[in-house]
Design a protein around this motif. Structure first.
Motif, short mmCIF file in Angstrom:
data_model
loop_
_atom_site.label_atom_id
_atom_site.label_comp_id
_atom_site.label_asym_id
_atom_site.label_seq_id
_atom_site.Cartn_x
_atom_site.Cartn_y
_atom_site.Cartn_z
N PRO A 25 0.84 -1.14 -0.08
CA PRO A 25 0.14 -0.20 0.09
C PRO A 25 0.66 1.31 -0.05
O PRO A 25 0.50 2.23 -0.34
CB PRO A 25 -0.98 -0.22 1.31
CG PRO A 25 -0.86 -1.47 1.56
CD PRO A 25 0.56 -2.10 1.13
N THR A 30 -2.40 5.37 -6.94
CA THR A 30 -3.85 5.14 -7.41
C THR A 30 -4.44 4.41 -6.07
O THR A 30 -3.82 3.70 -5.21
CB THR A 30 -4.25 4.56 -8.66
OG1 THR A 30 -3.95 3.49 -8.62
CG2 THR A 30 -3.88 5.52 -9.68
N ALA A 31 -5.95 4.11 -6.02
CA ALA A 31 -6.54 3.38 -5.00
C ALA A 31 -6.15 1.98 -5.09
O ALA A 31 -5.80 1.64 -6.15
CB ALA A 31 -8.09 3.50 -5.46
N ALA A 32 -6.27 1.27 -4.01
CA ALA A 32 -5.78 -0.13 -3.88
C ALA A 32 -6.62 -0.85 -4.84
O ALA A 32 -7.86 -0.94 -4.77
CB ALA A 32 -5.87 -0.37 -2.54
N TYR A 58 -4.61 -0.30 -11.60
CA TYR A 58 -3.69 0.70 -10.57
C TYR A 58 -2.63 1.00 -11.05
O TYR A 58 -2.08 0.53 -11.95
CB TYR A 58 -3.75 -0.14 -9.24
CG TYR A 58 -2.80 -1.17 -9.21
CD1 TYR A 58 -1.44 -1.03 -8.74
CD2 TYR A 58 -2.77 -2.44 -9.77
CE1 TYR A 58 -0.26 -1.71 -8.66
CE2 TYR A 58 -1.86 -3.21 -9.90
CZ TYR A 58 -0.59 -2.91 -9.19
OH TYR A 58 0.38 -3.94 -8.97
#
Length: 81
Positions: A25, A30-32, A58
């Motif tokens: 993470p 970008t978002a997971a 991602y």
């Protein structure tokens, strides 16, 4: 000699995919993504493994990749810069 399980190629392969944590993470830009993976074969010392991995689109930044990797893209695309 131990038999090696075949990598499934039928539509039920999705039932073998379990949530995974391959993506750090801290590296995400970008978002997971929703990612899943099973390991099909691993060496006794865990330095080598064969598996299937699936993730939603991602972007991530990795300063220094932690190992060697061979990848065959079955569907979709990957952009490495």
């Amino acid at each position: 000699m131990t038999s090696v399980p075949l990598i499934p190629t039928t539509p039920d392969v999705d039932s073998l995919l379990k949530p995974s944590d391959h993506i750090n993470p801290a590296n995400l830009r970008t978002a997971a993504p929703a990612e899943t993976a099973p390991t099909h074969l691993a060496s006794a010392d865990e330095k080598f493994s064969v598996g299937t991995w699936r993730a939603e689109p991602y972007a991530e930044y990795i300063e220094a990749y932690p190992g060697d990797e061979y990848t065959r893209i079955i569907e979709g695309r990957v952009t490495l810069t």
